[in-house]
Scaffold this motif. Structure first.
Motif, PDB file in Angstrom:
ATOM      1  N   LYS A  16      63.163  35.076  49.527  1.00 60.98           N
ATOM      2  CA  LYS A  16      64.495  35.536  50.379  1.00 60.98           C
ATOM      3  C   LYS A  16      65.048  36.818  50.125  1.00 60.98           C
ATOM      4  CE  LYS A  16      65.809  30.535  50.774  1.00 60.98           C
ATOM      5  NZ  LYS A  16      66.689  29.699  50.094  1.00 60.98           N
ATOM      6  N   ASP A  17      65.030  37.363  48.942  1.00 60.10           N
ATOM      7  CA  ASP A  17      65.103  38.752  48.787  1.00 60.10           C
ATOM      8  C   ASP A  17      64.669  39.822  49.617  1.00 60.10           C
ATOM      9  OD1 ASP A  17      66.839  37.500  46.414  1.00 60.10           O
ATOM     10  OD2 ASP A  17      65.344  38.419  44.955  1.00 60.10           O
ATOM     11  N   PHE A  18      63.686  39.430  50.326  1.00 62.16           N
ATOM     12  CA  PHE A  18      63.108  40.504  51.182  1.00 62.16           C
ATOM     13  C   PHE A  18      63.515  40.558  52.619  1.00 62.16           C
ATOM     14  CE2 PHE A  18      60.137  40.187  47.588  1.00 62.16           C
ATOM     15  CZ  PHE A  18      59.871  41.422  47.063  1.00 62.16           C
ATOM     16  N   TYR A  19      64.257  39.392  52.865  1.00 64.34           N
ATOM     17  CA  TYR A  19      64.769  39.185  54.466  1.00 64.34           C
ATOM     18  C   TYR A  19      65.671  40.429  54.845  1.00 64.34           C
ATOM     19  CZ  TYR A  19      63.461  34.322  53.900  1.00 64.34           C
ATOM     20  OH  TYR A  19      62.569  33.140  53.527  1.00 64.34           O
ATOM     21  N   GLY A  20      65.025  40.777  55.880  1.00 62.88           N
ATOM     22  CA  GLY A  20      65.825  41.889  56.483  1.00 62.88           C
ATOM     23  C   GLY A  20      65.244  43.345  56.217  1.00 62.88           C
ATOM     24  N   LYS A  21      64.438  43.380  55.151  1.00 64.86           N
ATOM     25  CA  LYS A  21      63.720  44.641  54.637  1.00 64.86           C
ATOM     26  C   LYS A  21      62.485  45.008  55.420  1.00 64.86           C
ATOM     27  CE  LYS A  21      65.532  44.391  49.848  1.00 64.86           C
ATOM     28  NZ  LYS A  21      65.197  43.951  48.526  1.00 64.86           N
ATOM     29  N   GLU A  22      62.126  46.143  55.658  1.00 65.34           N
ATOM     30  CA  GLU A  22      60.926  46.731  56.526  1.00 65.34           C
ATOM     31  C   GLU A  22      59.861  46.315  55.709  1.00 65.34           C
ATOM     32  OE1 GLU A  22      59.135  50.804  58.298  1.00 65.34           O
ATOM     33  OE2 GLU A  22      61.206  50.752  57.720  1.00 65.34           O
ATOM     34  N   MET A  23      58.731  45.621  56.303  1.00 65.39           N
ATOM     35  CA  MET A  23      57.589  45.425  55.379  1.00 65.39           C
ATOM     36  C   MET A  23      56.682  46.567  55.193  1.00 65.39           C
ATOM     37  SD  MET A  23      57.761  42.151  54.579  1.00 65.39           S
ATOM     38  CE  MET A  23      59.361  42.917  54.059  1.00 65.39           C
ATOM     39  N   PRO A  24      56.063  46.619  54.302  1.00 62.78           N
ATOM     40  CA  PRO A  24      54.976  47.946  53.763  1.00 62.78           C
ATOM     41  C   PRO A  24      53.890  47.783  54.739  1.00 62.78           C
ATOM     42  CG  PRO A  24      54.848  46.193  52.016  1.00 62.78           C
ATOM     43  CD  PRO A  24      56.051  45.846  52.976  1.00 62.78           C
ATOM     44  N   ASP A  25      53.207  48.695  55.043  1.00 61.60           N
ATOM     45  CA  ASP A  25      51.919  48.581  55.830  1.00 61.60           C
ATOM     46  C   ASP A  25      50.908  48.302  54.947  1.00 61.60           C
ATOM     47  OD1 ASP A  25      50.324  48.849  57.787  1.00 61.60           O
ATOM     48  OD2 ASP A  25      50.076  51.140  57.544  1.00 61.60           O
ATOM     49  N   PHE A  26      50.002  47.701  55.443  1.00 60.65           N
ATOM     50  CA  PHE A  26      48.531  47.602  54.891  1.00 60.65           C
ATOM     51  C   PHE A  26      47.374  47.756  55.815  1.00 60.65           C
ATOM     52  CE2 PHE A  26      49.959  43.085  55.836  1.00 60.65           C
ATOM     53  CZ  PHE A  26      48.902  42.658  56.739  1.00 60.65           C
ATOM     54  N   LYS A  27      46.267  48.224  55.172  1.00 56.93           N
ATOM     55  CA  LYS A  27      44.893  48.441  56.220  1.00 56.93           C
ATOM     56  C   LYS A  27      43.909  47.457  55.669  1.00 56.93           C
ATOM     57  CE  LYS A  27      46.489  53.134  57.432  1.00 56.93           C
ATOM     58  NZ  LYS A  27      46.013  54.702  57.625  1.00 56.93           N
ATOM     59  N   VAL A  71      42.491  46.603  60.827  1.00 51.24           N
ATOM     60  CA  VAL A  71      43.798  46.041  61.060  1.00 51.24           C
ATOM     61  C   VAL A  71      44.696  46.729  60.086  1.00 51.24           C
ATOM     62  CG1 VAL A  71      45.169  43.722  60.875  1.00 51.24           C
ATOM     63  CG2 VAL A  71      42.757  43.769  61.572  1.00 51.24           C
ATOM     64  N   SER A  72      45.740  47.223  60.943  1.00 53.26           N
ATOM     65  CA  SER A  72      46.952  47.873  60.168  1.00 53.26           C
ATOM     66  C   SER A  72      48.041  47.412  60.877  1.00 53.26           C
ATOM     67  CB  SER A  72      46.903  49.420  60.657  1.00 53.26           C
ATOM     68  OG  SER A  72      48.018  49.847  59.938  1.00 53.26           O
ATOM     69  N   LEU A  73      49.227  46.939  59.759  1.00 50.42           N
ATOM     70  CA  LEU A  73      50.306  46.082  60.028  1.00 50.42           C
ATOM     71  C   LEU A  73      51.355  47.231  60.978  1.00 50.42           C
ATOM     72  CD1 LEU A  73      52.058  43.620  59.745  1.00 50.42           C
ATOM     73  CD2 LEU A  73      52.894  44.501  57.890  1.00 50.42           C
ATOM     74  N   LYS A  74      51.337  48.538  60.972  1.00 49.32           N
ATOM     75  CA  LYS A  74      52.219  49.323  61.522  1.00 49.32           C
ATOM     76  C   LYS A  74      51.860  49.449  62.997  1.00 49.32           C
ATOM     77  CE  LYS A  74      49.851  53.737  60.604  1.00 49.32           C
ATOM     78  NZ  LYS A  74      50.023  54.983  60.139  1.00 49.32           N
ATOM     79  N   ASP A  75      50.484  49.044  63.394  1.00 52.36           N
ATOM     80  CA  ASP A  75      50.029  49.080  64.775  1.00 52.36           C
ATOM     81  C   ASP A  75      50.703  48.065  65.470  1.00 52.36           C
ATOM     82  OD1 ASP A  75      48.597  51.013  64.018  1.00 52.36           O
ATOM     83  OD2 ASP A  75      46.414  50.176  63.763  1.00 52.36           O
ATOM     84  N   TYR A  76      51.253  46.909  64.973  1.00 53.02           N
ATOM     85  CA  TYR A  76      51.683  45.920  65.787  1.00 53.02           C
ATOM     86  C   TYR A  76      53.027  45.924  65.833  1.00 53.02           C
ATOM     87  CZ  TYR A  76      47.243  43.601  64.630  1.00 53.02           C
ATOM     88  OH  TYR A  76      46.037  43.518  64.646  1.00 53.02           O
ATOM     89  N   ARG A  77      53.886  47.299  65.497  1.00 55.87           N
ATOM     90  CA  ARG A  77      55.218  47.645  65.909  1.00 55.87           C
ATOM     91  C   ARG A  77      55.585  47.129  67.305  1.00 55.87           C
ATOM     92  NH1 ARG A  77      58.179  50.455  62.022  1.00 55.87           N
ATOM     93  NH2 ARG A  77      57.623  49.458  59.895  1.00 55.87           N
TER      94      ARG A  77
END
Length: 202
Positions: free
Chosen positions: A66-77, A86-92
């Motif tokens: 729960k401490d991470f709720y509302g926070k921006e998630m880090p990218d991974f490739k 697959v890169s997480l930021k590509d799904y913005r």
């Protein structure tokens, strides 16, 4: 009397496993063919509930990290089982579900038909489903084919950034908003109706 105590202990243990999912590093026997999730679509409520209301009604999963709720998630490739990057930021701009799972985890496999239904009911430009296992590519590919998994599946032993690296039990699913911030993390098996409600919730 000893037999009665043994039965009670076994029932308690089975209840605990059902409610909390599998420990991330403890394999169990291979699961049977999961049941279909199609019946869940008919019973899904149209009302958009708040996140807390959905959490309060949950029976087979818990809200975690729960401490991470509302926070921006880090990218991974990473690379999926078909060799696609697959890169997480590509799904913005779309909702993202990052599902931590394993082929040996019964609750994980129970989620598969529900994830398939969710994939079928939502266009890819609105929702991305990334299922990540730390097992070998060969094992994961066999399961994907046998279970006809319709979403993006990744097999990797790479260390992911926090909070993805802090998963203790599986299945664990990260629900990420289109702006890249974390909405909710569920630990334990969820069904189609719950997944849909979480995605729609404010």
């Amino acid at each position: 009397m000893k037999n009665l105590k043994s039965i009670i202990l076994i029932l308690f243990f089975l209840s605990f496993i059902f409610l909390t999912g599998c420990r991330k590093s403890t394999p169990t026997q291979q699961p049977n063919e999961p049941s279909t999730a199609k019946q869940e679509t008919a019973s899904t409520p149209n009302k958009i509930n708040g996140i807390q209301e959905i959490i309060d009604k949950s029976r087979s999963w818990n809200a975690t990290l729960k401490d991470f709720y509302g926070k921006e998630m880090p990218d991974f490739k990473l690379t999926d089982i078909n060799g696609k990057s697959v890169s997480l930021k590509d799904y913005r701009g779309r909702n993202v579900m990052v599902v931590m799972w394993a082929t040996w985890c019964q609750p994980c496999m129970q989620e598969v038909p529900h994830l398939n239904t969710l994939r079928e009911m939502n266009p890819e430009d609105k929702l991305a489903i990334l299922a990540i296992s730390n097992e070998s590519l060969e094992i994961v590919k066999k399961t994907v084919e046998a279970q006809k998994m319709q979403y993006t599946v990744i097999a990797t032993s790479e260390q992911l950034p926090s909070p993805f690296s802090e998963v203790k039990n599986i299945p664990t699913t990260f629900f990420i908003r289109p702006d890249g911030t974390l909405k909710l993390v569920t630990e334990g098996s969820t069904v189609y109706g719950e997944m849909k409600a979480i995605l729609l919730a404010e």
